[in-house]
Write a protein that holds these residues in place. Structure first.
Motif, PDB file in Angstrom:
ATOM      1  N   GLY A 144       0.788  -1.227   0.000  1.00 25.43           N
ATOM      2  CA  GLY A 144       0.000   0.000   0.000  1.00 25.43           C
ATOM      3  C   GLY A 144       0.820   1.277   0.000  1.00 25.43           C
ATOM      4  O   GLY A 144       0.332   2.339   0.356  1.00 25.43           O
ATOM      5  N   MET A 145       2.100   1.170  -0.378  1.00 24.87           N
ATOM      6  CA  MET A 145       2.990   2.333  -0.395  1.00 24.87           C
ATOM      7  C   MET A 145       3.495   2.584  -1.802  1.00 24.87           C
ATOM      8  O   MET A 145       3.535   1.672  -2.629  1.00 24.87           O
ATOM      9  CB  MET A 145       4.198   2.093   0.522  1.00 24.87           C
ATOM     10  CG  MET A 145       3.879   1.992   1.982  1.00 24.87           C
ATOM     11  SD  MET A 145       5.389   1.813   2.949  1.00 24.87           S
ATOM     12  CE  MET A 145       5.483   0.032   3.087  1.00 24.87           C
ATOM     13  N   GLU A 146       3.918   3.793  -2.038  1.00 26.58           N
ATOM     14  CA  GLU A 146       4.576   4.176  -3.278  1.00 26.58           C
ATOM     15  C   GLU A 146       6.059   4.357  -2.955  1.00 26.58           C
ATOM     16  O   GLU A 146       6.430   5.304  -2.265  1.00 26.58           O
ATOM     17  CB  GLU A 146       3.974   5.482  -3.794  1.00 26.58           C
ATOM     18  CG  GLU A 146       4.474   5.908  -5.139  1.00 26.58           C
ATOM     19  CD  GLU A 146       3.793   5.210  -6.296  1.00 26.58           C
ATOM     20  OE1 GLU A 146       4.421   5.110  -7.358  1.00 26.58           O
ATOM     21  OE2 GLU A 146       2.647   4.734  -6.129  1.00 26.58           O
ATOM     22  N   ARG A 147       6.882   3.418  -3.426  1.00 28.30           N
ATOM     23  CA  ARG A 147       8.314   3.471  -3.131  1.00 28.30           C
ATOM     24  C   ARG A 147       9.102   3.187  -4.404  1.00 28.30           C
ATOM     25  O   ARG A 147       8.544   2.752  -5.399  1.00 28.30           O
ATOM     26  CB  ARG A 147       8.701   2.432  -2.072  1.00 28.30           C
ATOM     27  CG  ARG A 147       7.955   2.566  -0.780  1.00 28.30           C
ATOM     28  CD  ARG A 147       8.400   1.561   0.239  1.00 28.30           C
ATOM     29  NE  ARG A 147       8.081   0.194  -0.157  1.00 28.30           N
ATOM     30  CZ  ARG A 147       8.421  -0.886   0.536  1.00 28.30           C
ATOM     31  NH1 ARG A 147       9.103  -0.772   1.666  1.00 28.30           N
ATOM     32  NH2 ARG A 147       8.094  -2.092   0.137  1.00 28.30           N
TER      33      ARG A 147
END
Length: 134
Positions: free
Chosen positions: A87-90
């Motif tokens: 659920g992250m933008e990395r």
């Protein structure tokens, strides 16, 4: 030269923990890696293929639980993949030579480094070669 090996070949060469991080993009627990607080002068190589990736000159104390660098040795030593897991933008960082997972790079966190970047790298993805051993 890019290294291409099967999972079976990598499993023969790497420990189970190394395989999980390097080949399956796992993450070691924070503050458990051998290079978190290391101040030794030298170069950091990919544990899977020994490509030289980072130097101690760019390592800094970020207090995040993993070794942190503000730049790779050269941009052609690593490659970047947009990572939208958990659920992250990395941005994932991989070894350009063997495509092993190293960690992630973050920008704009306010560290007083020349690049304003933090390469958050798993210790288990690296091998430190002290300068006096070269």
């Amino acid at each position: 030269m890019t290294i291409n090996k099967t999972d079976e070949q990598w499993r023969e060469e790497l420990s189970a923990e190394e395989f999980q991080v390097l080949r399956k993009a796992g993450t070691e627990r924070p503050y458990t890696g051998e290079y978190v607080d290391t101040k030794t002068v030298g170069s950091y190589r990919c544990r899977a293929c020994e490509a030289e990736l980072f130097t101690s000159d760019t390592k800094f104390d970020s207090h995040c639980g993993w070794p942190s660098f503000y730049a790779p040795l050269a941009e052609d030593r690593v490659r970047y993949i947009h990572d939208r897991t958990l659920g992250m933008e990395r941005v994932e960082v991989r070894c350009a030579n063997c495509d092993s997972h190293l960690g992630h790079v973050f920008e704009g966190e306010g560290y007083g480094t020349p690049t304003d970047q933090r390469y958050c790298i798993n210790s288990i993805s690296l091998t430190l070669v002290p300068a006096d051993d070269k």
